[in-house]
Design a protein around this motif. Structure first.
Motif, mmCIF file in Angstrom:
data_model
loop_
_atom_site.group_PDB
_atom_site.id
_atom_site.type_symbol
_atom_site.label_atom_id
_atom_site.label_comp_id
_atom_site.label_asym_id
_atom_site.label_seq_id
_atom_site.Cartn_x
_atom_site.Cartn_y
_atom_site.Cartn_z
ATOM 1 N N MET A 55 -12.605 -54.459 41.582
ATOM 2 C CA MET A 55 -11.876 -55.700 41.261
ATOM 3 C C MET A 55 -10.406 -55.573 41.664
ATOM 4 N N LEU A 56 -9.788 -54.449 41.361
ATOM 5 C CA LEU A 56 -8.379 -54.269 41.716
ATOM 6 C C LEU A 56 -8.197 -54.106 43.222
ATOM 7 N N THR A 57 -9.195 -53.510 43.888
ATOM 8 C CA THR A 57 -9.140 -53.398 45.350
ATOM 9 C C THR A 57 -9.154 -54.785 45.982
ATOM 10 N N ARG A 58 -9.977 -55.701 45.434
ATOM 11 C CA ARG A 58 -9.994 -57.085 45.949
ATOM 12 C C ARG A 58 -8.627 -57.741 45.781
ATOM 13 N N THR A 59 -7.990 -57.482 44.645
ATOM 14 C CA THR A 59 -6.667 -58.065 44.408
ATOM 15 C C THR A 59 -5.662 -57.536 45.426
ATOM 16 N N THR A 60 -5.596 -56.227 45.604
ATOM 17 C CA THR A 60 -4.615 -55.667 46.541
ATOM 18 C C THR A 60 -4.911 -56.108 47.971
ATOM 19 N N ALA A 61 -6.202 -56.186 48.331
ATOM 20 C CA ALA A 61 -6.550 -56.630 49.692
ATOM 21 C C ALA A 61 -6.139 -58.089 49.903
ATOM 22 N N THR A 62 -6.428 -58.949 48.926
ATOM 23 C CA THR A 62 -6.066 -60.365 49.026
ATOM 24 C C THR A 62 -4.557 -60.536 49.176
ATOM 25 N N LEU A 63 -3.796 -59.719 48.445
ATOM 26 C CA LEU A 63 -2.333 -59.820 48.496
ATOM 27 C C LEU A 63 -1.729 -59.063 49.675
ATOM 28 N N GLY A 64 -2.577 -58.357 50.440
ATOM 29 C CA GLY A 64 -2.093 -57.604 51.597
ATOM 30 C C GLY A 64 -1.256 -56.395 51.202
ATOM 31 N N LEU A 65 -1.579 -55.804 50.061
ATOM 32 C CA LEU A 65 -0.825 -54.654 49.572
ATOM 33 C C LEU A 65 -1.496 -53.354 50.007
ATOM 34 N N THR A 66 -0.687 -52.360 50.302
ATOM 35 C CA THR A 66 -1.196 -51.032 50.649
ATOM 36 C C THR A 66 -0.425 -50.000 49.833
ATOM 37 N N PRO A 67 -0.750 -49.900 48.552
ATOM 38 C CA PRO A 67 0.006 -48.993 47.677
ATOM 39 C C PRO A 67 -0.157 -47.529 48.068
ATOM 40 N N THR A 68 0.944 -46.796 47.985
ATOM 41 C CA THR A 68 0.945 -45.354 48.224
ATOM 42 C C THR A 68 1.818 -44.698 47.163
ATOM 43 N N ILE A 69 1.655 -43.422 46.983
ATOM 44 C CA ILE A 69 2.496 -42.682 46.045
ATOM 45 C C ILE A 69 3.968 -42.842 46.423
ATOM 46 N N ASP A 70 4.258 -42.744 47.718
ATOM 47 C CA ASP A 70 5.650 -42.806 48.183
ATOM 48 C C ASP A 70 6.331 -44.144 47.912
ATOM 49 N N THR A 71 5.539 -45.214 47.782
ATOM 50 C CA THR A 71 6.136 -46.528 47.547
ATOM 51 C C THR A 71 5.954 -47.004 46.101
ATOM 52 N N THR A 72 5.435 -46.130 45.257
ATOM 53 C CA THR A 72 5.232 -46.478 43.850
ATOM 54 C C THR A 72 6.469 -46.077 43.057
ATOM 55 N N LEU A 73 6.944 -46.969 42.227
ATOM 56 C CA LEU A 73 8.123 -46.678 41.408
ATOM 57 C C LEU A 73 7.835 -45.490 40.495
ATOM 58 N N TRP A 74 8.820 -44.630 40.328
ATOM 59 C CA TRP A 74 8.599 -43.402 39.562
ATOM 60 C C TRP A 74 8.182 -43.678 38.122
ATOM 61 N N GLN A 75 8.614 -44.801 37.552
ATOM 62 C CA GLN A 75 8.251 -45.119 36.181
ATOM 63 C C GLN A 75 6.735 -45.347 36.056
ATOM 64 N N SER A 76 6.152 -45.928 37.081
ATOM 65 C CA SER A 76 4.710 -46.142 37.090
ATOM 66 C C SER A 76 3.972 -44.814 37.231
ATOM 67 N N LEU A 77 4.485 -43.934 38.069
ATOM 68 C CA LEU A 77 3.891 -42.605 38.207
ATOM 69 C C LEU A 77 4.007 -41.822 36.904
ATOM 70 N N CYS A 78 5.129 -41.968 36.220
ATOM 71 C CA CYS A 78 5.330 -41.305 34.936
ATOM 72 C C CYS A 78 4.279 -41.771 33.930
ATOM 73 N N LEU A 79 4.057 -43.059 33.853
ATOM 74 C CA LEU A 79 3.054 -43.605 32.950
ATOM 75 C C LEU A 79 1.678 -43.023 33.271
ATOM 76 N N ALA A 80 1.317 -43.019 34.541
ATOM 77 C CA ALA A 80 0.019 -42.466 34.947
ATOM 78 C C ALA A 80 -0.075 -40.980 34.612
ATOM 79 N N ASN A 81 1.011 -40.252 34.810
ATOM 80 C CA ASN A 81 1.001 -38.820 34.515
ATOM 81 C C ASN A 81 0.877 -38.543 33.022
ATOM 82 N N VAL A 82 1.528 -39.342 32.189
ATOM 83 C CA VAL A 82 1.414 -39.168 30.738
ATOM 84 C C VAL A 82 -0.029 -39.398 30.303
#
Length: 156
Positions: free
Chosen positions: A13-40
């Motif tokens: 479901m989330l892949t469909r959302t990112t594909a529809t929006l033309g997003l290509t998320p990567t670690i390098d372009t993810t805000l550190w606060q989001s990575l922190c949340l995922a790491n916690v």
């Protein structure tokens, strides 16, 4: 998680959302606060020592998800994103209300009733998840508003 059907699973479901929006998320372009949340969340879930904090963090996710995902769904709808691409958010705005009630009744209450000393660790995990979430949304808001057209907000 879709009950075995790929169309109902979070990932597709989330892949469909990112594909529809033309997003290509990567670690390098993810805000550190989001990575922190995922790491916690990952640290809690992968270290048995933090089992009670993990339960608290997961519980607060269920508690806050309906409001959070409803706002995302409304925003995506407002900018014209198709219903199929918004499905994850629309679905969880409703489902997670029941998930939260069940989590409280079937997980939190029995665990704390069995041993009240667990409550402080469960609360600690919940507060840590809330703080990480707050930092994420503050950062997202600042990042997005910095790039917003001023007339978009003047009309609202």
């Amino acid at each position: 998680m879709g009950r075995g059907g790929a169309k109902g699973m979070h990932g597709p479901m989330l892949t469909r959302t990112t594909a529809t929006l033309g997003l290509t998320p990567t670690i390098d372009t993810t805000l550190w606060q989001s990575l922190c949340l995922a790491n916690v969340m990952t640290a809690f879930a992968t270290t048995r020592r933090y089992v009670w904090q993990s339960i608290g963090a997961l519980g607060v996710v269920e508690l806050t998800a309906p409001t959070r995902v409803a706002c995302v769904d409304a925003g995506l709808k407002r900018v014209g994103v198709a219903a199929e691409a918004r499905k994850y958010f629309a679905l969880h705005a409703q489902l997670d209300i029941e998930h939260s009630k069940a989590w409280n009744a079937e997980a939190l209450v029995p665990l704390v009733s069995e041993d009240p000393s667990r409550a402080k660790y469960i609360a600690e995990g919940a507060v840590m998840r809330l703080i990480c979430g707050e930092q994420c949304f503050d950062t997202y808001r600042a990042h997005l508003w910095a790039h917003a057209h001023p007339l978009v907000y003047a009309a609202e």
